[in-house]
Design a protein around this motif. Sequence first.
Motif, mmCIF file in Angstrom:
data_model
loop_
_atom_site.group_PDB
_atom_site.id
_atom_site.type_symbol
_atom_site.label_atom_id
_atom_site.label_comp_id
_atom_site.label_asym_id
_atom_site.label_seq_id
_atom_site.Cartn_x
_atom_site.Cartn_y
_atom_site.Cartn_z
ATOM 1 N N PRO A 72 0.831 -1.202 0.000
ATOM 2 C CA PRO A 72 0.000 0.000 0.000
ATOM 3 C C PRO A 72 0.868 1.254 0.000
ATOM 4 C CG PRO A 72 0.101 -0.903 2.200
ATOM 5 C CD PRO A 72 0.863 -1.834 1.301
ATOM 6 N N SER A 73 0.255 2.375 -0.346
ATOM 7 C CA SER A 73 0.993 3.632 -0.293
ATOM 8 C C SER A 73 1.339 3.926 1.160
ATOM 9 C CB SER A 73 0.134 4.765 -0.856
ATOM 10 O OG SER A 73 -0.918 5.074 0.043
ATOM 11 N N GLY A 74 2.264 4.848 1.349
ATOM 12 C CA GLY A 74 2.712 5.162 2.693
ATOM 13 C C GLY A 74 1.603 5.625 3.617
ATOM 14 N N LEU A 75 0.732 6.514 3.146
ATOM 15 C CA LEU A 75 -0.319 7.025 4.023
ATOM 16 C C LEU A 75 -1.338 5.938 4.343
ATOM 17 C CD1 LEU A 75 -1.120 9.433 5.653
ATOM 18 C CD2 LEU A 75 -2.397 10.298 3.707
ATOM 19 N N ARG A 76 -1.654 5.099 3.384
ATOM 20 C CA ARG A 76 -2.546 3.963 3.661
ATOM 21 C C ARG A 76 -1.911 3.068 4.717
ATOM 22 N NH1 ARG A 76 -4.344 1.213 -1.918
ATOM 23 N NH2 ARG A 76 -5.308 -0.246 -0.453
ATOM 24 N N ALA A 77 -0.619 2.831 4.577
ATOM 25 C CA ALA A 77 0.095 1.982 5.526
ATOM 26 C C ALA A 77 0.073 2.603 6.915
ATOM 27 C CB ALA A 77 1.533 1.766 5.056
ATOM 28 N N ALA A 78 0.392 3.891 6.988
ATOM 29 C CA ALA A 78 0.432 4.569 8.287
ATOM 30 C C ALA A 78 -0.950 4.595 8.932
ATOM 31 C CB ALA A 78 0.970 5.989 8.112
ATOM 32 N N ALA A 79 -1.982 4.844 8.140
ATOM 33 C CA ALA A 79 -3.348 4.852 8.676
ATOM 34 C C ALA A 79 -3.707 3.491 9.252
ATOM 35 C CB ALA A 79 -4.345 5.251 7.588
ATOM 36 N N SER A 80 -3.320 2.413 8.566
ATOM 37 C CA SER A 80 -3.657 1.077 9.070
ATOM 38 C C SER A 80 -2.902 0.765 10.353
ATOM 39 C CB SER A 80 -3.421 0.003 8.003
ATOM 40 O OG SER A 80 -2.064 -0.288 7.833
ATOM 41 N N VAL A 81 -1.651 1.229 10.457
ATOM 42 C CA VAL A 81 -0.892 1.025 11.692
ATOM 43 C C VAL A 81 -1.582 1.755 12.847
ATOM 44 C CG1 VAL A 81 1.281 1.536 12.896
ATOM 45 C CG2 VAL A 81 1.324 0.601 10.581
ATOM 46 N N MET A 82 -1.997 2.988 12.622
ATOM 47 C CA MET A 82 -2.643 3.764 13.683
ATOM 48 C C MET A 82 -3.971 3.124 14.084
ATOM 49 S SD MET A 82 -2.545 6.181 15.871
ATOM 50 C CE MET A 82 -1.142 7.177 15.412
ATOM 51 N N LEU A 83 -4.749 2.686 13.113
ATOM 52 C CA LEU A 83 -6.033 2.072 13.445
ATOM 53 C C LEU A 83 -5.859 0.764 14.214
ATOM 54 C CD1 LEU A 83 -8.124 2.745 10.221
ATOM 55 C CD2 LEU A 83 -8.409 3.794 12.468
ATOM 56 N N ARG A 84 -4.835 0.012 13.887
ATOM 57 C CA ARG A 84 -4.586 -1.253 14.598
ATOM 58 C C ARG A 84 -4.137 -1.010 16.032
ATOM 59 N NH1 ARG A 84 -1.532 -5.261 10.363
ATOM 60 N NH2 ARG A 84 -2.377 -4.299 8.504
ATOM 61 N N ALA A 85 -3.607 0.171 16.319
ATOM 62 C CA ALA A 85 -3.041 0.450 17.640
ATOM 63 C C ALA A 85 -4.111 0.640 18.706
ATOM 64 C CB ALA A 85 -2.152 1.691 17.576
ATOM 65 N N GLY A 86 -5.298 1.074 18.318
ATOM 66 C CA GLY A 86 -6.381 1.240 19.277
ATOM 67 C C GLY A 86 -7.009 -0.108 19.584
ATOM 68 N N GLU A 87 -7.862 -0.151 20.600
ATOM 69 C CA GLU A 87 -8.508 -1.416 20.930
ATOM 70 C C GLU A 87 -9.298 -1.927 19.725
ATOM 71 O OE1 GLU A 87 -9.053 1.207 23.691
ATOM 72 O OE2 GLU A 87 -7.061 0.415 24.117
ATOM 73 N N ALA A 88 -10.237 -1.154 19.270
ATOM 74 C CA ALA A 88 -10.991 -1.461 18.054
ATOM 75 C C ALA A 88 -11.315 -0.113 17.432
ATOM 76 C CB ALA A 88 -12.271 -2.217 18.381
ATOM 77 N N PRO A 89 -10.868 0.111 16.197
ATOM 78 C CA PRO A 89 -11.093 1.441 15.617
ATOM 79 C C PRO A 89 -12.581 1.735 15.485
ATOM 80 C CG PRO A 89 -10.234 -0.080 13.962
ATOM 81 C CD PRO A 89 -10.206 -0.782 15.282
#
Length: 123
Positions: free
Chosen positions: A1-18
């Motif tokens: 994925p593009s960098g921003l897509r990748a970063a967004a997915s990392v951030m969303l995975r970091a919370g309990e449940a986005p």
Amino acid sequence: PSGLRAAASVMLRAGEAPGPAARHRAIRTVAAAGLPGYDQVMLNGDLTLPLGTIRPALQEVGAQLAAPAREWYLADVIRIGMADGSLTEGERQAALAIAADLGMTQAQVAGVIAATEQSAGHG
């Protein structure tokens, strides 16, 4: 994925449940960054990617961006984490990991988090 897509997915995975607000913010952020067709289905796919495939995308982006652009980019990702409220400890750790892949120092990350929280009224 593009960098921003990748970063967004990392951030969303970091919370309990986005929550819906964070997911919506991620979709809007990625779409505004040049992928107007980005949607829930694509986001769900990004959330299933192994983390090992994400780091190279972030490192590639970091190599292409000047320092101020890295900070702007990270602030966008932090806003995704804050869409459901204040950053959790997991989201802070995700921000640090993303920033490290972008080539930023911990001091830069602390400054971006503080400024982003302050501008959103969370700090």
